[in-house]
Design an enzyme around this catalytic site. Structure first.
Site, PDB file in Angstrom:
ATOM      1  CE  LYS A 288      -4.205   1.747   2.177  1.00 42.18           C
ATOM      2  NZ  LYS A 288      -5.196   1.564   3.264  1.00 42.18           N
ATOM      3  CD  GLU A 376     -19.311  -3.306   8.568  1.00 38.85           C
ATOM      4  OE1 GLU A 376     -18.510  -2.499   8.078  1.00 38.85           O
ATOM      5  OE2 GLU A 376     -19.525  -4.449   8.067  1.00 38.85           O
ATOM      6  NE  ARG A 404     -20.951  -4.153   5.479  1.00 43.19           N
ATOM      7  CZ  ARG A 404     -20.184  -4.431   4.416  1.00 43.19           C
ATOM      8  NH1 ARG A 404     -20.277  -3.684   3.331  1.00 43.19           N
ATOM      9  NH2 ARG A 404     -19.348  -5.424   4.428  1.00 43.19           N
TER      10      ARG A 404
END
Length: 636
Positions: A288, A376, A404
């Protein structure tokens, strides 16, 4: 924007078809120019930097090998897809990224046919791509479908549901796992460690592919016998490497891990495997922030760094004297204060400890703070289990992401009336992230659920007070929703007190019209009221604090005294505060003229908060205009 591009290769690429005209030897230069272009633009126009820098080579390889948009490339989480946008007709518009009226920060089919599926939340790519692959097969289309999923998104349950389904239904789906060992914060959980540890021989993969081709050539393998061959391959690999592969356990052909920054090898590998029958997974290792040293060294900080000096790597952060704190930081510091007083308090967040400032709790009480990954639903039910055993969880989830976990809020929390505090960060319009991230539905979707207390603070003092109230009153689940960004007060650290549940307050008395607000949007109403009172309009302002239970005593006062009422909320007006007030008035025989102000019944685009408030008629000037109009019309 990038300058002095001259005859650079990137200048010649408007669409993937232009990329196809280049030789493979030119692709590394394309990658270098694409990476620099992203850095150049984002240094002046903030966006999500690190993830897209890490996928430059993959993006170029995908568009070089496949024929988008006919071939479908489904990105999981749009943070990875800036290079994709640049190569698919949006290079000249890239400087408008995340600006009002500009291009979105996420893939969106409404913006470009090259964006195969919307990608604001994580973990949906495999399921969506699986549907596309099956649809193509049913229509007898010779179409490739590719799902690009990051390692952080693999912690989401939906990703595993997609994997499980891909293993049993006929399809030729290609899943690319972009493994950079870093979601936004560090990836957590057993899968993350598995991806760090996994090793698979390139030589073995080549041997297995050669065996596959040989058996198919002599007609010892066909599509009907794919599962048997996969079982043979998996057993052979386990024997040779002395390890079992998670993905091959799903009967998905696995390749990797391979260097995700070697564009030439990626092109070769994609060409080798793209026409293989059956589902397959290519595991690439990337970094990243690749190519920009500060982003490589601090991936979390450079996920979305704001403006920065591209030469020195210095972030451009403007500090103002006595500036108010971010709401998230007020939450984080207050949670630590409460946790210092009570060992039963624990903190839970699904993969966003930095974003919600759970990091303060993690630093002070590492054994009582939990990052559960992009999960979640699990975060809510995990919190419910903690509460069932006498702990007091503060479960912090972004409002948009709490959608969610709706089933878990109903069945695992509210039904059992468990004592836990659900803190919904980024509630309301959030700005440049746009429709996928606006937290505008929570008031409406939570209001029908029994046993919930639903609250929203006017300012930072009230956020602290509500956290204290939720902690102190063990009478079931307590919801607090608050926005992204800074509040109103620089002296935010008040002495916390209980705010009586179901009681609002009158901030200002008046006799011409009543304004009812909930949450920090009430501060826009205060500005509007100050405007119109200078014109002789007398406004009563009520801060409701609680959507559920409503302050019925306050509403009876409004119903009896006022013929004109305005409700204001930073959420959808369908089903929220305005709807609740109208229901109350109808149920009790009051007939005031009620004007509801909030997010209209449509998805709101990206832009700055002031721009979006104005767009939705929620800014001070628009509110003042509504008050004037109601009073003028009623007086005629």
């Amino acid at each position: 924007m990038a300058d002095n591009m001259g005859e650079h290769l990137l200048n010649r690429i408007n669409y993937p078809a232009d990329l196809h005209q280049l030789s493979e030897e030119q692709l590394p230069e394309v990658c270098a120019e694409l990476r620099q272009y992203i850095i150049d633009v984002l240094s002046e126009n903030p966006g999500h930097l690190g993830a897209s820098l890490g996928t430059v080579e993959l993006t170029v390889a995908l568009h070089y090998v496949f024929n988008a948009p006919y071939d479908r490339i489904v990105w999981d989480v749009g943070h990875q897809a800036y290079g994709h946008k640049i190569l698919t007709g949006r290079r000249e518009a890239f400087h408008t990224l995340r600006k009002f009226g500009g291009i979105s920060g996420f893939p969106n089919p409404a913006e470009s046919e090259y964006d195969a599926f919307i990608a604001g939340h994580a973990s949906n790519s495999i399921s969506a791509a699986m549907g596309m692959a099956v649809a193509s097969a049913l229509k007898h289309e010779d179409r490739h479908v590719i799902a690009v999923i990051g390692d952080g998104a693999m912690t989401g349950g939906l990703a595993f549901e997609g994997l499980n389904n891909a293993s049993v239904n006929p399809n030729n789906l290609l899943i690319i796992l972009n493994d950079n060992n870093m979601a936004i914060d560090h990836s957590v959980g057993g899968l993350s460690q598995y991806l760090v540890d996994i090793t698979t021989s390139q030589a073995y993969n080549k041997m297995r592919y050669d065996v596959y081709r040989g058996l198919k050539k002599i007609k010892l393998i066909d599509d009907d016998r794919r599962d048997n061959i996969l079982r043979f391959n998996n057993s052979l690999k386990a024997l040779l490497t002395q390890q079992h592969n998670l993905f091959e356990g799903f009967s998905i052909r696995y390749f990797g891990p391979v260097d995700g920054h070697d564009v030439g090898y990626l092109v070769k590998l994609l060409n080798d495997i793209k026409d293989m029958q059956g589902p397959k997974l290519l595991h690439i290792k990337t970094k990243k922030g690749k190519g920009f040293k500060p982003a490589e060294e601090s991936a979390t900080e450079w996920h979305a760094p704001g403006r920065f000096n591209k030469e020195t790597g210095e972030r451009i952060i403007v500090h103002k004297l006595n500036e108010p704190q971010l709401y998230q930081d007020v939450f984080g510091h207050t949670l630590v204060e409460l946790a210092e007083k009570d060992k039963r308090i624990v903190g839970i967040t699904p993969a966003m400890p930095t974003g919600c400032s759970m990091t303060y709790m993690m630093k002070e009480f590492p054994d009582r703070a939990f990052d559960v990954g992009i999960a979640e639903g699990h975060a809510v039910t995990f919190s419910a289990g903690l509460a069932k055993e006498g702990m007091i969880p503060f479960c912090n989830v972004y409002s948009s992401f709490m959608q969610r976990a709706y089933d878990m809020v109903i069945h695992d929390v509210a039904l059992q009336k468990l004592h836990l505090i659900l803190c919904l960060d980024r509630a309301g319009l959030v700005g440049e992230d746009g429709a996928t991230h606006h937290g505008v539905f929570d008031l409406a979707y939570l209001r029908p659920i029994p046993n919930l207390v639903i609250s929203s603070p006017l300012n930072e003092w009230d956020l602290r007070n509500l956290m204290y109230t939720g902690y102190m009153i063990p009478d079931g689940p307590f919801v607090i929703r608050y926005p992204r960004g800074k509040g109103e007060k620089s002296d935010w650290r008040n002495e916390m007190q209980i705010l009586p549940i179901g009681k609002g307050r009158k901030l200002r008395d008046g006799h011409d019209i009543a304004v009812l607000t909930i949450g920090p949007i009430g501060n826009e109403a205060i500005k509007a009221i100050n405007q119109v009172e200078q014109e002789g309009i007398s406004v009563a302002h009520y801060d409701m604090i609680y959507l559920k239970p409503l302050d019925e005593e306050l509403l009876h006062e409004v119903g009896k005294k006022f013929s004109r009422v305005v409700t204001i909320e930073n959420g959808v007006i369908t089903g929220g505060l305005g709807s609740a007030v109208l229901e109350f008035m109808a149920d009790h025989g009051y007939t005031p003229q009620v004007k509801r102000i909030g997010v209209p019944d449509r998805f709101i685009e990206h832009g700055s908060i002031p721009e979006l408030y104005k767009l939705c008629g929620m800014d001070a000037d628009s509110i003042a205009g509504v008050i004037r109009q109601m009073c003028t019309v009623s007086d005629q």
